[in-house]
Enzyme design. Structure first.
Site, PDB file in Angstrom:
ATOM      1  N   GLU A 173     -53.052  23.397 -18.903  1.00 50.37           N
ATOM      2  CA  GLU A 173     -53.280  24.320 -20.031  1.00 50.37           C
ATOM      3  C   GLU A 173     -52.082  24.395 -20.977  1.00 50.37           C
ATOM      4  O   GLU A 173     -51.662  25.480 -21.397  1.00 50.37           O
ATOM      5  CB  GLU A 173     -53.642  25.712 -19.514  1.00 50.37           C
ATOM      6  CG  GLU A 173     -54.992  25.755 -18.817  1.00 50.37           C
ATOM      7  CD  GLU A 173     -55.443  27.171 -18.450  1.00 50.37           C
ATOM      8  OE1 GLU A 173     -54.661  28.134 -18.642  1.00 50.37           O
ATOM      9  OE2 GLU A 173     -56.571  27.302 -17.949  1.00 50.37           O
ATOM     10  N   GLU A 291     -61.323  23.550 -13.833  1.00 54.56           N
ATOM     11  CA  GLU A 291     -61.348  25.002 -13.602  1.00 54.56           C
ATOM     12  C   GLU A 291     -62.656  25.541 -14.154  1.00 54.56           C
ATOM     13  O   GLU A 291     -62.934  25.380 -15.351  1.00 54.56           O
ATOM     14  CB  GLU A 291     -60.168  25.720 -14.264  1.00 54.56           C
ATOM     15  CG  GLU A 291     -58.824  25.471 -13.591  1.00 54.56           C
ATOM     16  CD  GLU A 291     -57.714  26.370 -14.142  1.00 54.56           C
ATOM     17  OE1 GLU A 291     -58.022  27.515 -14.565  1.00 54.56           O
ATOM     18  OE2 GLU A 291     -56.559  25.920 -14.141  1.00 54.56           O
TER      19      GLU A 291
END
Length: 498
Positions: A173, A291
């Site tokens: 991320e 995720e």
């Protein structure tokens, strides 16, 4: 009763299902590791401190791969802190979750746990505070056979043979301002490119996952993905996707989360294919949806710098499990491009498995749809043609009341239909045309439903929400008529006689 027409032909398939579609995630976050998979003082702990009651449930889920060690955690993590004698390991402040990391569990302990759980590790490198050289050293320690300082150090630490990790994530991320060492797309692309070069020089057999966008709401989506892939298209094998869903008070929107997931996947696929065309490449970029889950992202005030505090411990309801099943259908329906999907996470932290420190372990409601699809959603995903009434949502527009997919397993010659009925009032009669498969017999119809959508499983009542078997219909001339109860998750397994 509403009617849904359902057509499946054995020759109309989307793709083989990659077993890594049913992967998960263990981060050094909250109680995922400590009092999750690892608790040396627990009555079921083995000689290395791993909880066997937890491991049994993980094996029941048939998880083939687990991403480790993060997550946001990895962007400030030095892998060297978690190797060598435990008494010599440093205690560190984890900036990501504002906790104290004891480093009792590191890469060598994780690989031992993974072998015991029959799980392949998916390893993330630190591209926040870490450097490309650090990433190369990490691969060398784990994968190089010997005769270098780092590979010999691994042997000294008790692992003569290399770990041979084959799948590596280039950070986590990195588009997010919350991330330690946050970068813009160009800076990440340049840094990840250098890391990829070094890592593949050390071990040319590894596969790499580039950081895609952390969510669809961030202003840089999907421009981030385009920019990153223009740097890394020929060096990486996957672009990552992250997406979470929660109930904001509108049940129709929440039930329809599957429609958003499919839109999200299609956007990233389109972006990747644009870069492919721009580069005149013959390579197809696949997605690692590493995720995903239902996650209630409420803010919790905790005392800073605790060890393994109870962070992000969502307790899942029946409604959450229904939505969860719909999301699993969306992943399978895109098996031609989504090759890896990691349920985030596996134990305690927004997880299907929940533990008490020193005590019992619990199956959350979401355990059941995951276990069913992981067990029976193997083989080929079939292209289902569905004619169904729709319902109105604010976020997703008009969408079908039934979300469904089907798989065909050549090994045992079975069809499995997974179906979510979103109708809040009516049962649905599903008329499935399956004649291309020959003679058919229904093995079982398993339903997850109940009168209380807010019902949860607790340590006091651990089977408050669980699937039930219902009467099975006959298949006549290749057609199956089956009732799908209102607000229910369903698995119908069918054997093929020829």
């Amino acid at each position: 009763m509403k009617k849904v027409k359902y057509f499946v032909d054995k020759n109309y398939k989307i793709s083989e299902v990659d077993p890594r579609m049913f992967a998960s995630f263990i981060e050094h976050l909250g109680r995922a590791v400590y009092t999750g998979i690892y608790e040396p003082d627990h009555p079921t702990a083995d000689d290395q401190g791993f909880r066997q009651d937890v491991m049994e449930l993980i094996k029941e889920l048939k998880v083939p791969m687990v991403r480790y060690p993060g997550g946001n955690f990895v962007s400030g993590y030095n892998w060297r802190d978690g190797i060598g004698p435990k008494e010599d390991r440093p205690r560190r402040l984890d900036y990501a979750w504002r906790t104290t990391e004891t480093n009792e569990v590191g890469i060598d302990e994780f690989v031992d746990w993974a072998k015991k759980a029959d799980i392949e590790p998916m390893i993330a490198v630190n591209l926040g505070t870490g450097t490309p050289q650090d990433a190369g050293y990490f691969v060398e320690y784990c994968n190089h056979p010997g005769d270098t300082d780092l590979s010999e150090l691994r042997k000294k630490n008790g692992h003569e043979e290399p770990h041979n990790f084959k799948l590596w994530c280039l950070g986590n991320e990195m588009d997010g301002p919350w991330q330690i060492g946050h970068l813009n797309a160009d800076d990440y692309g340049k840094k990840a490119l250098e890391a990829a070069k070094i890592m593949k020089w050390v071990d040319p057999t590894i596969e790499l996952v580039a950081c895609g966008s952390s969510n669809a709401e961030i202003p840089t989506f999907p421009e981030w993905d385009r920019t990153v892939l223009e740097y890394l298209y020929e060096q990486v094998d996957y672009i990552s996707c992250h997406r979470y869903y929660e109930n904001f008070g509108n049940i129709e929107d929440f039930l329809g989360s599957f429609a958003d997931m499919e839109k999200f996947i299609n956007t990233i696929v389109s972006t990747a294919d644009y870069v492919k065309a721009k580069k005149r490449s013959n390579k197809t970029m696949y997605l690692s949806f590493d995720e995903w889950n239902v996650w209630y992202q409420k803010k919790i005030k905790l005392t800073d710098w605790e060890v393994a505090p109870p962070i992000l411990e969502d307790i899942y309801s029946l409604l959450d499990a229904l939505v969860f099943g719909g999301l699993m259908c969306s992943l399978l329906k895109h098996a031609d491009r989504v090759k890896i999907a990691c349920l985030a996470q596996l134990v305690n932290v927004i997880a299907p498995i929940f533990t008490r420190k020193g005590g019992a372990v619990l199956k959350q409601t979401t355990f059941y749809p995951f276990q069913q699809v992981s067990t029976y959603g193997r083989g080929e995903v079939l292209n289902v043609l569905l004619d169904a009434p729709t319902f109105k949502t604010n976020l997703h527009g008009e969408i079908p009341i039934v979300q469904s997919t089907a798989t065909y397993n050549k090994e045992d010659n079975t069809i499995t239909i997974f179906a979510l009925n979103c109708d809040q009032i009516d049962d649905v009669e599903l008329s499935a045309e399956l004649r291309s498969f020959g003679g058919l017999k229904v093995i079982e119809h398993v339903v997850l439903d109940g009168p209380d959508l807010n019902a949860t499983n607790t340590f006091e009542n651990p089977e408050n929400v669980k699937p039930r078997n219902v009467d099975i219909p006959e298949v006549r001339e290749g057609s199956l008529n089956i009732v799908i109860p209102k607000l229910s998750w369903n698995m119908i397994r069918i054997s093929c006689n020829k």
